[in-house]
Enzyme design. Structure first.
Site, PDB file in Angstrom:
ATOM      1  CB  SER A  61      27.509  41.396  17.834  1.00 18.82           C
ATOM      2  OG  SER A  61      27.671  42.782  17.726  1.00 18.82           O
ATOM      3  CD  GLN A  62      29.819  36.942  23.467  1.00 14.86           C
ATOM      4  OE1 GLN A  62      30.286  38.043  23.772  1.00 14.86           O
ATOM      5  NE2 GLN A  62      29.666  35.982  24.328  1.00 14.86           N
TER       6      GLN A  62
END
EC number: 2.1.1.77
Length: 213
Positions: free
Chosen positions: A64-65
């Site tokens: 994930s970011q």
């Protein structure tokens, strides 16, 4: 497993960016500053490890970011010693951030390839979840419930009721809900059958699948 001053410097810059983007919980920011994200990424993306973007990992999944990890962690509102259930271990990055905060982590992964890889990687880096299970995230881990927090790291097309039931009163579940675009949603358990729901904007996650096993 090298974490040199260049990596550490890039992490500090990333944390300052997260601060500018609105992440205010110092415990979350400090944890993000300590976790060597580059060690969770495939070699082809190493130079981008501290860019605020999601990147591919094994089994058609993504890491994930950083902003998303920070935001979900912040919305959980957990503290050291709290018990958290994570649905979707993935690369192990979110687990590591929670473990850096002193949280007791119980985590479920439905992709066997990722489960095998991450269950070796986390302990090698000194991160030890209380329990890491290969299974269906929709079912959660009832035997260890209730939890102070539940974080779902994949897009759920509908609300998994089994997970809500595993929250303790006062606990919060952070879950991206929706089919193509997800709305970051927080459910706070107010009583045996009473939940408060709040929404925190649109995100894009890989889909949460059931019965993958």
């Amino acid at each position: 497993m090298k974490d040199d001053y260049i990596h550490q410097g890039k992490r500090k810059q990333l944390v300052e960016l997260l601060r500018k983007k609105g992440i205010a919980d110092e415990a979350v920011l400090q944890a993000m500053n300590r976790v060597p994200r580059h060690l969770f990424m495939d070699s082809g993306f190493l130079e981008h490890a501290y860019v605020d973007k999601a990147f591919p990992i094994a089994a058609d999944q993504t890491i994930s970011q950083p902003y998303t990890v920070a935001r979900q962690t912040e919305l959980l509102e957990v503290k050291s010693g709290d018990k958290v259930l994570e649905i979707g271990t993935g690369s192990g990055y979110q687990s590591a951030v929670l473990l850096e905060m002193g949280v007791q982590v119980y985590t479920v992964e439905r992709q066997n390839e990722l489960f095998k890889k991450t269950s070796k990687l986390l302990p090698r880096m000194g991160y030890r979840p209380k329990k890491m299970v290969f299974g269906d995230g929709y079912k959660g881990l009832k035997e260890f419930a209730p939890y102070h927090g539940i974080v779902v790291t994949a897009g759920a097309p509908e609300l998994p009721k089994d997970l809500l039931a595993q929250l303790k009163v006062g606990g919060r579940m952070v879950i991206p809900l929706g089919k193509t675009t997800q709305i970051m949603t927080v459910y706070t358990r107010k009583g045996e059958t009473e939940f408060e729901k709040r929404e925190y904007g649109a995100y894009r996650f890989v889909p949460m699948l059931e019965d993958k096993n």
